[in-house]
Design a protein around this motif. Structure first.
Motif, mmCIF file in Angstrom:
data_model
loop_
_atom_site.group_PDB
_atom_site.id
_atom_site.type_symbol
_atom_site.label_atom_id
_atom_site.label_comp_id
_atom_site.label_asym_id
_atom_site.label_seq_id
_atom_site.Cartn_x
_atom_site.Cartn_y
_atom_site.Cartn_z
ATOM 1 N N ILE A 1 -5.551 5.995 2.252
ATOM 2 C CA ILE A 1 -4.898 4.734 2.603
ATOM 3 C C ILE A 1 -5.913 3.733 3.126
ATOM 4 O O ILE A 1 -5.914 2.551 2.759
ATOM 5 N N ALA A 2 -6.821 4.204 3.970
ATOM 6 C CA ALA A 2 -7.851 3.313 4.515
ATOM 7 C C ALA A 2 -8.776 2.819 3.409
ATOM 8 O O ALA A 2 -9.164 1.642 3.395
ATOM 9 N N ARG A 3 -9.154 3.703 2.484
ATOM 10 C CA ARG A 3 -10.042 3.296 1.390
ATOM 11 C C ARG A 3 -9.382 2.297 0.469
ATOM 12 O O ARG A 3 -10.055 1.427 -0.101
ATOM 13 N N MET A 4 -8.061 2.395 0.331
ATOM 14 C CA MET A 4 -7.343 1.462 -0.522
ATOM 15 C C MET A 4 -7.047 0.134 0.161
ATOM 16 O O MET A 4 -6.355 -0.717 -0.391
ATOM 17 N N GLY A 5 -7.541 -0.026 1.373
ATOM 18 C CA GLY A 5 -7.371 -1.307 2.045
ATOM 19 C C GLY A 5 -6.410 -1.285 3.201
ATOM 20 O O GLY A 5 -5.926 -2.333 3.645
ATOM 21 N N GLY A 6 -6.071 -0.072 3.670
ATOM 22 C CA GLY A 6 -5.235 0.045 4.859
ATOM 23 C C GLY A 6 -3.802 -0.254 4.585
ATOM 24 O O GLY A 6 -3.010 -0.474 5.487
ATOM 25 N N ARG B 1 5.360 1.724 -3.917
ATOM 26 C CA ARG B 1 4.482 0.848 -4.693
ATOM 27 C C ARG B 1 3.024 1.074 -4.325
ATOM 28 O O ARG B 1 2.143 1.095 -5.203
ATOM 29 N N PHE B 2 2.745 1.257 -3.056
ATOM 30 C CA PHE B 2 1.369 1.526 -2.629
ATOM 31 C C PHE B 2 0.892 2.863 -3.185
ATOM 32 O O PHE B 2 -0.247 2.984 -3.653
ATOM 33 N N ALA B 3 1.762 3.893 -3.155
ATOM 34 C CA ALA B 3 1.384 5.209 -3.682
ATOM 35 C C ALA B 3 1.086 5.151 -5.174
ATOM 36 O O ALA B 3 0.223 5.880 -5.674
ATOM 37 N N ASN B 4 1.776 4.262 -5.896
ATOM 38 C CA ASN B 4 1.576 4.159 -7.340
ATOM 39 C C ASN B 4 0.213 3.593 -7.717
ATOM 40 O O ASN B 4 -0.161 3.603 -8.900
ATOM 41 N N ARG B 5 -0.558 3.146 -6.737
ATOM 42 C CA ARG B 5 -1.909 2.655 -7.030
ATOM 43 C C ARG B 5 -2.815 3.767 -7.543
ATOM 44 O O ARG B 5 -3.853 3.484 -8.154
ATOM 45 N N ILE B 6 -2.455 5.018 -7.311
ATOM 46 C CA ILE B 6 -3.286 6.121 -7.809
ATOM 47 C C ILE B 6 -3.408 6.100 -9.329
ATOM 48 O O ILE B 6 -4.350 6.669 -9.890
ATOM 49 N N TRP B 7 -2.481 5.420 -10.016
ATOM 50 C CA TRP B 7 -2.496 5.402 -11.484
ATOM 51 C C TRP B 7 -3.240 4.199 -12.053
ATOM 52 O O TRP B 7 -3.260 3.995 -13.269
ATOM 53 N N GLU B 8 -3.870 3.402 -11.199
ATOM 54 C CA GLU B 8 -4.538 2.193 -11.685
ATOM 55 C C GLU B 8 -5.893 2.476 -12.319
ATOM 56 O O GLU B 8 -6.404 1.654 -13.077
ATOM 57 N N GLY B 9 -6.492 3.605 -12.028
ATOM 58 C CA GLY B 9 -7.780 3.942 -12.622
ATOM 59 C C GLY B 9 -8.417 5.096 -11.884
ATOM 60 O O GLY B 9 -7.986 5.455 -10.779
ATOM 61 N N PRO B 10 -9.452 5.725 -12.471
ATOM 62 C CA PRO B 10 -10.054 6.914 -11.837
ATOM 63 C C PRO B 10 -10.617 6.640 -10.454
ATOM 64 O O PRO B 10 -10.641 7.534 -9.605
ATOM 65 N N GLU B 11 -11.063 5.398 -10.206
ATOM 66 C CA GLU B 11 -11.615 5.082 -8.889
ATOM 67 C C GLU B 11 -10.544 5.056 -7.804
ATOM 68 O O GLU B 11 -10.860 5.094 -6.613
ATOM 69 N N TYR B 12 -9.271 4.997 -8.218
ATOM 70 C CA TYR B 12 -8.163 4.992 -7.255
ATOM 71 C C TYR B 12 -7.668 6.408 -6.935
ATOM 72 O O TYR B 12 -6.850 6.579 -6.027
#
Length: 390
Positions: free
Chosen positions: A385-390, A360-371
């Motif tokens: 991982i750190a940039r996404m909030g650890g 589920r955490f890895a799937n955050r890459i599809w939330e938008g170009p900033e991800y």
């Protein structure tokens, strides 16, 4: 005036006269040849098609049981859809309908058609330049067009002998509502199954998982397609800068070779302007994630679903390790090694993130170009991982 001087002068005069006449004749013939001749296209696409078909040796790989295979791939894609949807946590806006089973020639023709749309902006620029050319320029342009057609044909023909499946985005298509299409090059898939002794149904499902994941990436998350197309437009729009910097790139490459300095970037990257390099790096990051995530899905779901998965994985990797030297050279020369690196780097990134934080955490890459991760983050997943909030 001495007799020999007179004879020499006469010979010289006759030679000059013949040269003038010959030059005028040659110019007349070239004007006649060029009169009515349409301005050459940047690439002779018919030449590319003919050379590609010849290089692909399509006649050695005929299509067998097309209707049955078409129905089989349709079932495999339909079976893949709910499995991928459950893993990614998203559904497709429309079922996958554009599924084609191709032989090598059909794959070549489909991709050349896509390339023509992709190259259209460059063709327009080339046409403007050709309009200012004289007779000599037109003739040289015609020759260049044929040479580029041969080069394009040789490249796509070589690939046609190896490609198994493809998701065609329809990039820069004049129809904005046209969704992508799945291609399965059945003669090549049949050949690999026979060579590696694989279960055909499992192997085809393995491939279908990878290609159907591409459909989810670009159609369940429409921003991905828009983002990629925007990068392409930016890249093509800077082609004039690339032409101006081309000789500089070559000089830098030669200097580093002569001085024995390590080349830490691909030769293609050395040909780019700084602006193009920045865009190219963003494209590399996106495609690394796209290809790596599809490989991850193929292996995670395939590992759970396919009885012969371990055999497929082991034998495919062995085949990659035994890649002939000429193929390695071809990949390096054409930039295909960058494509192969995308699979490896992107898959390693996704696996590292999933291992650390879960799917589920890895799937955050599809939330938008900033991800999206940068290339630096792909090489060091903990940074993302750190940039996404650890």
């Amino acid at each position: 005036m001495p007799e020999h001087t007179i004879r020499t002068s006469r010979r010289l005069g006759a030679a000059l006269l013949l040269a003038v006449v010959a030059g005028a004749g040659a110019r007349y013939l070239m004007i006649r040849a060029a009169s009515g001749m349409p301005r050459p296209r940047m690439i002779d696409w018919l030449q590319a098609r003919n050379v590609g078909v010849a290089v692909s040796q399509s006649y050695l790989a005929p299509m067998i049981d097309r209707a049955a295979r078409q129905e089989q791939y349709r079932r495999l894609v339909q079976r893949s859809e709910p499995l991928i949807a459950a893993y990614m946590g998203v559904n497709l806006p429309h079922p996958v309908e554009r599924i084609y089973v191709f032989d090598r020639t059909e794959w070549i023709e489909a991709n050349l058609s896509a390339f023509q749309s992709l190259f259209a902006p460059l063709e327009e620029l080339y046409d403007e330049i050709s309009a200012r050319q004289g007779v000599f320029g037109l003739l040289i342009g015609q020759l260049n067009s044929q040479l580029l057609g041969m080069q394009m044909g040789a490249l796509i023909g070589f690939l046609a002998r190896r490609v198994l499946g493809q998701y065609d985005l329809g990039l820069l298509s004049p129809d904005p509502d046209l969704r992508g299409a799945l291609y399965f090059v059945e003669p090549n898939i049949t050949r690999i199954c026979a060579q590696l002794g694989l279960d055909g149904d499992d192997f085809r499902m393995w491939i279908a998982l990878h290609e159907t994941t591409h459909v989810f990436e670009f159609e369940a998350f429409p921003w991905v397609r828009d983002y990629f197309q925007d990068l392409l437009r930016q890249f093509i729009g800077r082609v004039n800068d690339q032409a101006a910097m081309l000789s500089v790139g070559i000089v830098r490459l030669i200097e580093r070779l002569l001085q024995g300095q390590p080349i830490d970037r691909h030769w293609i990257e050395l040909m780019l302007t700084p602006e193009q390099q920045a865009i190219f790096t963003r494209m590399q990051a996106l495609m690394s994630v796209v290809e790596g995530y599809s490989n991850h899905i193929m292996n995670v779901i395939g590992g759970q679903l396919l009885p012969s998965y371990q055999q497929i994985e082991a034998r495919v990797r062995q085949r990659q390790l035994r890649r002939p030297l000429i193929e390695e050279a071809f990949n390096r020369l054409t930039g295909m090694d960058l494509k192969l690196a995308q699979y490896q780097q992107g898959e390693a990134f996704i696996q590292a993130v999933v291992a650390a934080r879960g799917a589920r955490f890895a799937n955050r890459i599809w939330e938008g170009p900033e991800y999206l991760p940068t290339m630096e983050e792909i090489r060091a997943p903990q940074r993302w991982i750190a940039r996404m909030g650890g």
